[in-house]
Scaffold this motif. Sequence first.
Motif, PDB file in Angstrom:
ATOM      1  N   PHE A  86      30.198  40.803  44.714  1.00  0.00           N
ATOM      2  CA  PHE A  86      30.315  40.083  46.030  1.00  0.00           C
ATOM      3  C   PHE A  86      28.487  40.373  46.766  1.00  0.00           C
ATOM      4  O   PHE A  86      28.411  41.940  47.079  1.00  0.00           O
ATOM      5  N   GLU A  87      28.494  39.718  47.017  1.00  0.00           N
ATOM      6  CA  GLU A  87      27.363  39.732  48.149  1.00  0.00           C
ATOM      7  C   GLU A  87      27.392  38.990  49.240  1.00  0.00           C
ATOM      8  O   GLU A  87      28.303  38.589  50.186  1.00  0.00           O
ATOM      9  N   ASP A  88      26.459  40.487  50.141  1.00  0.00           N
ATOM     10  CA  ASP A  88      27.366  39.669  51.492  1.00  0.00           C
ATOM     11  C   ASP A  88      25.991  39.210  52.593  1.00  0.00           C
ATOM     12  O   ASP A  88      24.736  39.688  52.602  1.00  0.00           O
ATOM     13  N   GLU A  89      25.608  38.191  52.761  1.00  0.00           N
ATOM     14  CA  GLU A  89      24.431  37.486  53.049  1.00  0.00           C
ATOM     15  C   GLU A  89      23.692  37.520  54.401  1.00  0.00           C
ATOM     16  O   GLU A  89      22.289  38.452  53.941  1.00  0.00           O
ATOM     17  N   GLY A  90      24.244  38.277  55.640  1.00  0.00           N
ATOM     18  CA  GLY A  90      24.210  38.458  56.468  1.00  0.00           C
ATOM     19  C   GLY A  90      23.751  39.914  56.378  1.00  0.00           C
ATOM     20  O   GLY A  90      22.219  40.211  56.781  1.00  0.00           O
ATOM     21  N   SER A  91      24.519  41.047  55.758  1.00  0.00           N
ATOM     22  CA  SER A  91      23.888  42.589  56.067  1.00  0.00           C
ATOM     23  C   SER A  91      23.134  42.221  54.657  1.00  0.00           C
ATOM     24  O   SER A  91      22.473  43.981  54.528  1.00  0.00           O
ATOM     25  N   GLY A  92      22.846  41.321  53.309  1.00  0.00           N
ATOM     26  CA  GLY A  92      22.217  42.335  52.318  1.00  0.00           C
ATOM     27  C   GLY A  92      22.757  43.123  51.685  1.00  0.00           C
ATOM     28  O   GLY A  92      22.423  43.124  50.679  1.00  0.00           O
ATOM     29  N   LEU A  93      24.068  43.237  51.494  1.00  0.00           N
ATOM     30  CA  LEU A  93      24.737  44.822  51.168  1.00  0.00           C
ATOM     31  C   LEU A  93      25.484  43.497  49.356  1.00  0.00           C
ATOM     32  O   LEU A  93      25.550  42.950  49.301  1.00  0.00           O
ATOM     33  N   GLU A  94      25.412  44.874  48.848  1.00  0.00           N
ATOM     34  CA  GLU A  94      26.501  44.325  47.793  1.00  0.00           C
ATOM     35  C   GLU A  94      27.137  44.935  47.043  1.00  0.00           C
ATOM     36  O   GLU A  94      26.468  46.233  46.417  1.00  0.00           O
ATOM     37  N   ALA A  95      28.030  44.371  46.393  1.00  0.00           N
ATOM     38  CA  ALA A  95      28.982  45.340  45.696  1.00  0.00           C
ATOM     39  C   ALA A  95      29.164  44.958  44.286  1.00  0.00           C
ATOM     40  O   ALA A  95      29.572  43.495  44.025  1.00  0.00           O
ATOM     41  N   SER A  96      28.564  45.543  43.081  1.00  0.00           N
ATOM     42  CA  SER A  96      28.411  44.791  41.765  1.00  0.00           C
ATOM     43  C   SER A  96      28.798  45.992  40.968  1.00  0.00           C
ATOM     44  O   SER A  96      29.918  46.776  41.450  1.00  0.00           O
ATOM     45  N   GLY A  97      29.383  45.315  39.203  1.00  0.00           N
ATOM     46  CA  GLY A  97      29.953  45.936  38.633  1.00  0.00           C
ATOM     47  C   GLY A  97      31.643  45.665  38.541  1.00  0.00           C
ATOM     48  O   GLY A  97      31.933  46.093  37.933  1.00  0.00           O
ATOM     49  N   LEU A  98      31.666  44.507  38.765  1.00  0.00           N
ATOM     50  CA  LEU A  98      33.205  44.161  39.190  1.00  0.00           C
ATOM     51  C   LEU A  98      33.864  43.385  38.547  1.00  0.00           C
ATOM     52  O   LEU A  98      32.768  42.503  37.602  1.00  0.00           O
ATOM     53  N   SER A  99      34.760  43.212  37.958  1.00  0.00           N
ATOM     54  CA  SER A  99      36.025  42.060  37.237  1.00  0.00           C
ATOM     55  C   SER A  99      37.353  42.242  37.704  1.00  0.00           C
ATOM     56  O   SER A  99      37.517  42.316  38.384  1.00  0.00           O
ATOM     57  N   ASN A 100      37.630  40.758  37.274  1.00  0.00           N
ATOM     58  CA  ASN A 100      38.900  40.332  37.438  1.00  0.00           C
ATOM     59  C   ASN A 100      39.284  39.671  36.808  1.00  0.00           C
ATOM     60  O   ASN A 100      38.977  38.125  35.357  1.00  0.00           O
ATOM     61  N   THR A 101      40.237  39.516  36.459  1.00  0.00           N
ATOM     62  CA  THR A 101      41.615  38.458  35.262  1.00  0.00           C
ATOM     63  C   THR A 101      42.764  37.990  35.879  1.00  0.00           C
ATOM     64  O   THR A 101      43.098  38.224  36.595  1.00  0.00           O
ATOM     65  N   VAL A 102      42.956  36.451  35.323  1.00  0.00           N
ATOM     66  CA  VAL A 102      43.986  35.040  36.112  1.00  0.00           C
ATOM     67  C   VAL A 102      44.381  35.392  35.312  1.00  0.00           C
ATOM     68  O   VAL A 102      44.242  34.510  33.568  1.00  0.00           O
ATOM     69  N   TYR A 103      46.146  35.573  34.603  1.00  0.00           N
ATOM     70  CA  TYR A 103      46.731  35.429  33.590  1.00  0.00           C
ATOM     71  C   TYR A 103      47.625  34.560  34.183  1.00  0.00           C
ATOM     72  O   TYR A 103      48.264  34.471  35.283  1.00  0.00           O
ATOM     73  N   GLY A 104      48.581  33.454  33.211  1.00  0.00           N
ATOM     74  CA  GLY A 104      49.569  32.367  33.678  1.00  0.00           C
ATOM     75  C   GLY A 104      50.737  31.692  32.361  1.00  0.00           C
ATOM     76  O   GLY A 104      50.178  32.459  31.685  1.00  0.00           O
ATOM     77  N   LEU A 105      51.369  31.560  33.199  1.00  0.00           N
ATOM     78  CA  LEU A 105      53.205  31.760  31.912  1.00  0.00           C
ATOM     79  C   LEU A 105      53.306  30.010  32.873  1.00  0.00           C
ATOM     80  O   LEU A 105      53.573  30.045  34.040  1.00  0.00           O
ATOM     81  N   ASP A 106      53.513  28.859  31.998  1.00  0.00           N
ATOM     82  CA  ASP A 106      53.788  28.180  32.566  1.00  0.00           C
ATOM     83  C   ASP A 106      55.239  27.180  31.363  1.00  0.00           C
ATOM     84  O   ASP A 106      55.086  27.304  30.505  1.00  0.00           O
ATOM     85  N   ALA A 107      55.738  26.443  32.456  1.00  0.00           N
ATOM     86  CA  ALA A 107      56.964  25.943  30.943  1.00  0.00           C
ATOM     87  C   ALA A 107      57.568  24.668  32.648  1.00  0.00           C
ATOM     88  O   ALA A 107      57.170  24.663  33.721  1.00  0.00           O
ATOM     89  N   THR A 108      57.686  23.239  31.195  1.00  0.00           N
ATOM     90  CA  THR A 108      57.626  22.435  31.661  1.00  0.00           C
ATOM     91  C   THR A 108      58.581  21.309  31.036  1.00  0.00           C
ATOM     92  O   THR A 108      58.552  21.308  29.934  1.00  0.00           O
TER      93      THR A 108
END
Length: 354
Positions: free
Chosen positions: A201-223
Amino acid sequence: NPALGFVLDGFADYVDPDDGDNGYDMDLRLLEFNASSFVDPDAWAYVVISSESLEGLEIEEAAIQYIGFEGASTLKAGRFFVDFGKQMLNHLEQLRTLERPLVLREYLGEELSGTGIQYDNWFPIGDSTPVRFSIGAYSSLLGEGHHGEEEEDEEPEGVIPDRRDVDELSFAARLTGMTDVGDAGQFQLGASARIVPEFSFEDEGSGLEASGLSNTVYGLDATYGWQDDTGNRQLALGVEWLTIDGDLSAELDTSGATPTLDVVDDSANGFYGFVDYRWSPQSSAGLQYSWAEMVEDADSDESELDLYYTRNLTEFRRLRLGLTWSDSDLDDEALRVYLQFTAFFGSHSHGLNW
């Protein structure tokens, strides 16, 4: 010779929020050009170029699909919409409502396309149950145009490193199968995953950065789908549940002596469900409901209810009248009434999988 097509999609709407400005607007939101062709007996290629609100041109998809393997396997390479669930593969003009369901916009973005490679294969189980799986690796799958972005232009932005190790690429996978139910029905069940193992995540205004991040999205569907013997009357019911886990969002904290970038590491859940009934080739109506915990704060949630009537004026022209009611812990209630017009010229095909 390639098959060529154009799409024009626009709408007029009225918005009445509890807070903020209400009123009318009109938008020619999409001009799309698509072309597809077999480049040789074993390879099929397509490209989709679009302009949203007449603001420049963007290549949404440009891919080649190799189908020369033995059996029912294909290999796709290029830029294309990622195989996740039942609606993320659809372009805007293919949706049954004006916008993608709320939970998909919140967790995956307005669109989920990536540059990479995808392998998929299908095989039968018994006489009436085909099963398909896919797996792909991409340069980035952070998604584009997340829900609420127009109000949060100053929020920190997710960024993928330019160069990564193989295990730091983004990945997606899907497993789905369908089977006949009775003489005229069909049931499909699927599971999907989208993994981003390394981003910042980078904030353009302040120049701050948080690195080494991750996320996952799981989904289940029925039709479930049904149609009568003539094909004129059709019913579709569906539900999709999503969970996003990991580093969800970031906020600039200026309360202390030194500004910091606070990352929300949590999980959030949401779903959408719909029912759509077509009683003639010209007319259909439906209802769609979506609910999601917000990535900014999983203790806050938002819901969205869509009611719509679709009239196919011809095979190539469509009108849709819809009403969208939303309720949010963060933005209060809002009502939107819209009239959407879509016109197709020539061929209309995208690289879709079931």
